[in-house]
Design a protein around this motif. Structure first.
Motif, PDB file in Angstrom:
ATOM      1  N   THR A  36      44.544 -28.186  80.805  1.00 34.43           N
ATOM      2  CA  THR A  36      43.574 -28.601  79.847  1.00 34.43           C
ATOM      3  C   THR A  36      43.569 -30.207  79.663  1.00 34.43           C
ATOM      4  OG1 THR A  36      42.705 -28.138  77.274  1.00 34.43           O
ATOM      5  CG2 THR A  36      45.257 -28.586  77.800  1.00 34.43           C
ATOM      6  N   CYS A  37      42.932 -30.762  78.827  1.00 34.09           N
ATOM      7  CA  CYS A  37      42.598 -31.991  78.581  1.00 34.09           C
ATOM      8  C   CYS A  37      43.652 -32.709  77.792  1.00 34.09           C
ATOM      9  CB  CYS A  37      41.215 -32.367  77.716  1.00 34.09           C
ATOM     10  SG  CYS A  37      40.829 -34.047  77.622  1.00 34.09           S
ATOM     11  N   MET A  38      43.692 -34.291  77.973  1.00 30.93           N
ATOM     12  CA  MET A  38      45.110 -34.818  77.399  1.00 30.93           C
ATOM     13  C   MET A  38      44.561 -35.113  75.851  1.00 30.93           C
ATOM     14  SD  MET A  38      43.953 -38.659  78.795  1.00 30.93           S
ATOM     15  CE  MET A  38      44.952 -39.533  77.703  1.00 30.93           C
ATOM     16  N   ASP A  39      43.488 -34.712  75.448  1.00 35.48           N
ATOM     17  CA  ASP A  39      42.915 -35.129  73.995  1.00 35.48           C
ATOM     18  C   ASP A  39      44.046 -34.375  72.791  1.00 35.48           C
ATOM     19  OD1 ASP A  39      40.014 -35.276  72.642  1.00 35.48           O
ATOM     20  OD2 ASP A  39      41.720 -34.617  71.330  1.00 35.48           O
ATOM     21  N   SER A  40      44.371 -35.549  71.923  1.00 35.60           N
ATOM     22  CA  SER A  40      45.008 -35.227  70.992  1.00 35.60           C
ATOM     23  C   SER A  40      44.906 -34.055  70.031  1.00 35.60           C
ATOM     24  CB  SER A  40      45.836 -36.408  70.401  1.00 35.60           C
ATOM     25  OG  SER A  40      44.445 -37.230  69.675  1.00 35.60           O
ATOM     26  N   ARG A  41      43.629 -33.648  70.144  1.00 31.69           N
ATOM     27  CA  ARG A  41      43.261 -32.681  69.036  1.00 31.69           C
ATOM     28  C   ARG A  41      43.494 -31.339  69.792  1.00 31.69           C
ATOM     29  NH1 ARG A  41      37.311 -34.843  68.910  1.00 31.69           N
ATOM     30  NH2 ARG A  41      37.944 -35.203  71.125  1.00 31.69           N
ATOM     31  N   ILE A  42      44.075 -31.111  70.987  1.00 29.38           N
ATOM     32  CA  ILE A  42      44.522 -29.904  71.640  1.00 29.38           C
ATOM     33  C   ILE A  42      45.852 -29.681  71.288  1.00 29.38           C
ATOM     34  CG2 ILE A  42      44.457 -28.550  73.391  1.00 29.38           C
ATOM     35  CD1 ILE A  42      41.882 -30.150  74.496  1.00 29.38           C
ATOM     36  N   ASP A  43      46.457 -28.568  70.811  1.00 25.60           N
ATOM     37  CA  ASP A  43      47.872 -28.303  70.872  1.00 25.60           C
ATOM     38  C   ASP A  43      48.030 -26.743  71.653  1.00 25.60           C
ATOM     39  OD1 ASP A  43      50.375 -27.276  70.509  1.00 25.60           O
ATOM     40  OD2 ASP A  43      50.227 -27.882  68.216  1.00 25.60           O
ATOM     41  N   PRO A  44      48.138 -26.919  72.867  1.00 29.06           N
ATOM     42  CA  PRO A  44      47.774 -26.071  73.749  1.00 29.06           C
ATOM     43  C   PRO A  44      48.683 -24.675  73.597  1.00 29.06           C
ATOM     44  CG  PRO A  44      48.568 -28.059  75.083  1.00 29.06           C
ATOM     45  CD  PRO A  44      48.626 -28.177  73.701  1.00 29.06           C
ATOM     46  N   LEU A  45      49.912 -24.823  73.155  1.00 26.41           N
ATOM     47  CA  LEU A  45      51.033 -23.632  72.769  1.00 26.41           C
ATOM     48  C   LEU A  45      50.400 -23.107  71.696  1.00 26.41           C
ATOM     49  CD1 LEU A  45      54.257 -25.156  73.823  1.00 26.41           C
ATOM     50  CD2 LEU A  45      52.895 -23.604  75.106  1.00 26.41           C
ATOM     51  N   ARG A  46      50.318 -23.951  70.371  1.00 31.55           N
ATOM     52  CA  ARG A  46      49.886 -23.265  69.407  1.00 31.55           C
ATOM     53  C   ARG A  46      48.639 -22.493  69.206  1.00 31.55           C
ATOM     54  NH1 ARG A  46      49.599 -25.240  63.732  1.00 31.55           N
ATOM     55  NH2 ARG A  46      48.772 -27.121  64.539  1.00 31.55           N
ATOM     56  N   MET A  47      47.405 -23.083  69.956  1.00 28.71           N
ATOM     57  CA  MET A  47      46.327 -22.493  69.867  1.00 28.71           C
ATOM     58  C   MET A  47      46.314 -21.135  70.605  1.00 28.71           C
ATOM     59  SD  MET A  47      43.835 -24.549  72.780  1.00 28.71           S
ATOM     60  CE  MET A  47      43.931 -24.283  74.591  1.00 28.71           C
ATOM     61  N   LEU A  48      47.367 -20.970  71.306  1.00 31.53           N
ATOM     62  CA  LEU A  48      47.283 -19.502  72.062  1.00 31.53           C
ATOM     63  C   LEU A  48      48.527 -18.773  71.678  1.00 31.53           C
ATOM     64  CD1 LEU A  48      46.903 -20.911  75.655  1.00 31.53           C
ATOM     65  CD2 LEU A  48      45.282 -19.393  74.420  1.00 31.53           C
ATOM     66  N   GLY A  49      48.953 -19.055  70.292  1.00 32.57           N
ATOM     67  CA  GLY A  49      50.102 -18.387  69.739  1.00 32.57           C
ATOM     68  C   GLY A  49      51.230 -18.264  70.403  1.00 32.57           C
ATOM     69  N   LEU A  50      51.854 -19.435  71.517  1.00 30.57           N
ATOM     70  CA  LEU A  50      52.558 -19.578  72.340  1.00 30.57           C
ATOM     71  C   LEU A  50      53.734 -20.395  71.833  1.00 30.57           C
ATOM     72  CD1 LEU A  50      50.994 -19.877  75.779  1.00 30.57           C
ATOM     73  CD2 LEU A  50      51.792 -17.748  74.663  1.00 30.57           C
TER      74      LEU A  50
END
Ligand SMILES: [Zn+2]
Length: 165
Positions: A36-50
């Motif tokens: 995914t992108c480095m964008d600070s609006r993305i929380d890759p773990l939390r957005m997938l319940g991980l």
């Protein structure tokens, strides 16, 4: 030594006081890898319940499947427990809303240096680029067909993922 990072080191000391990930292995416990992108609006773990330890995360500007991203996926699949791969660009990404020329101009202006030689992997059609990126992973000789690879658009305004590929 005075540090430009003092606030972060202080926060880290507090983190270490209740650190509970010691002895963790480096395997993706939920079998997930995300590009995914480095964008600070993305929380890759939390957005997938991980949770920490669940997934391998590879980030770069735009969330593109670069050669290095492919290397990471190959390692993930064969050595680190990855069983599913998500490629996740996002809405309002700077690398999909500016041209190469605009980005070079902005970096030149901000840095006061010549940035005309830079290249940014800008895309004009995110859906088409996502299809190509997913195809790159699926067709890689070292990514087995048993590993599902999905392409998703993350909406930074709603938090929702939509599978496009
Ligand atoms: Zn982005």
């Amino acid at each position: 030594m005075p540090s430009d990072f003092a606030d972060l080191l202080a926060a880290n000391a507090a983190f270490a006081e209740t650190f509970d990930l010691a002895g963790f292995d480096g395997v993706a416990h939920r079998g997930v890898a995300v590009v995914t992108c480095m964008d600070s609006r993305i929380d890759p773990l939390r957005m997938l319940g991980l949770e920490p330890g669940d997934a391998k995360i590879f980030r770069n500007p735009g969330g593109h499947v670069t050669d290095q991203a492919l290397d990471a996926m190959v390692l993930g699949v064969h050595l680190l427990g990855v069983e599913r791969i998500l490629v996740v660009p996002h809405t309002r990404c700077a690398l999909a809303s500016s041209s190469e020329e605009e980005l070079r101009r902005k970096v030149s202006a901000a840095s006061g240096q010549d940035a005309s030689w830079t290249s940014w992997n800008v895309v004009t059609d995110q859906a088409a680029a996502l299809r190509e990126d997913v195809a790159r992973v699926r067709s890689h000789p070292l990514i087995p067909a048993r590993v599902p690879v999905g392409g998703f658009m993350y909406d930074v305004d709603t938090g929702l993922l939509e599978q496009l590929v």
